[in-house]
Design a protein around this motif. Structure first.
Motif, short mmCIF file in Angstrom:
data_model
loop_
_atom_site.label_atom_id
_atom_site.label_comp_id
_atom_site.label_asym_id
_atom_site.label_seq_id
_atom_site.Cartn_x
_atom_site.Cartn_y
_atom_site.Cartn_z
N ASN A 171 0.83 -1.21 0.00
CA ASN A 171 0.00 0.00 0.00
C ASN A 171 0.86 1.25 0.00
O ASN A 171 0.52 2.26 -0.62
N PHE B 36 -0.65 7.53 -1.02
CA PHE B 36 -0.67 6.97 0.33
C PHE B 36 0.08 7.92 1.26
O PHE B 36 1.20 8.32 0.99
N LEU C 199 -6.11 4.03 7.34
CA LEU C 199 -5.30 4.37 6.16
C LEU C 199 -5.68 5.76 5.69
O LEU C 199 -6.86 6.11 5.63
N TYR D 127 -5.14 8.72 2.59
CA TYR D 127 -4.73 9.00 1.21
C TYR D 127 -4.93 10.48 0.92
O TYR D 127 -5.76 11.15 1.56
N TRP E 261 -6.04 2.30 -5.25
CA TRP E 261 -5.54 1.19 -4.44
C TRP E 261 -6.63 0.14 -4.22
O TRP E 261 -6.39 -1.06 -4.34
#
Length: 227
Positions: free
Chosen positions: A70, A76, A96, A98, A107
């Protein structure tokens, strides 16, 4: 049941809002949100997964691999991993971040991610997170930095501001040079030079601070003399 143990590992990340997990949400809902959202602002995807206690070692190894992949994905910005262990259960939360929904969608739809999810299914019997949540960074006021206009424009804007200040000082000194003798009469004649300077400059400073500065700057910006 024994007390829970929690371990947190992180790379630089600042989630845009508090994470609220909703069991009725799943990755399909998250993907739909990414498709429908066209904002260029960062987004945060949060996943919660329950893992059988005898599969924790294999899961952690798998998790290390998918996070490494990732990190190579465009946009990212970071990940936070929170692990909570009890006697019979192991729960992991992954947050996560972004730089945009577009890159998060790249992704989520990538063959690399699908490959890792297939490996997860072989480990714990499912490739689905037990819950998922997405949040988008809220709108914030945008402030214009005067330096963004370039050094040359900033140089001349500063000098125009100095002129505005000088013009106020000159005008007010002239005003009080006439007004004070008129208001105080003969008493003014008996005041020493230094006291006259102190009194007139104090009145000039107060007038600029409380009255004229705001007025002058507002007019200068209105006519385009300042920006």
């Amino acid at each position: 049941m024994g007390s829970a143990r929690r371990r947190v590992t992180t790379t630089p990340l600042s989630p845009s809002s508090d994470v609220i997990f909703q069991d009725e949400w799943d990755m399909a809902t998250v993907n739909d949100s990414l498709i429908q959202c066209d904002t260029p602002k960062p987004c945060t995807i949060s996943l919660k997964q329950t893992v059988p206690s005898d599969k924790v070692g294999s899961f952690r190894e798998w998790q290390t691999g998918i996070l490494a992949a990732n990190k190579q994905s465009p946009g990212f910005q970071g990940a936070t991993v929170i692990e909570e262990t009890q006697e019979s259960t192991f729960t992991v939360i992954v947050i996560l971040r972004y730089d945009s929904p577009k890159n998060a969608r790249i992704w989520n739809e990538s063959s690399t991610r699908k490959h890792h999810l297939s490996a997860l299914e072989a480990i714990i019997g499912t490739d689905k997170a037990s819950s998922a949540q997405i949040s988008f960074e809220p709108d914030v006021p945008r402030f214009v930095n005067v330096l963004s206009k370039g050094r040359k424009q900033t140089f001349w804007n500063n000098r125009r501001m100095w002129f505005c200040i000088w013009a106020q000082v000159f005008s007010l000194v002239e005003l009080y040079e006439w007004l004070l003798p008129y208001a105080l009469g003969e008493a003014w004649e008996g005041v020493g030079l230094h006291l006259k300077l102190a009194l007139s400059t104090a009145l000039t400073t107060l007038t600029i601070d409380l009255v004229t500065m705001r007025f002058v700057v507002r007019i200068a910006k209105y006519v385009g003399f300042l920006y």
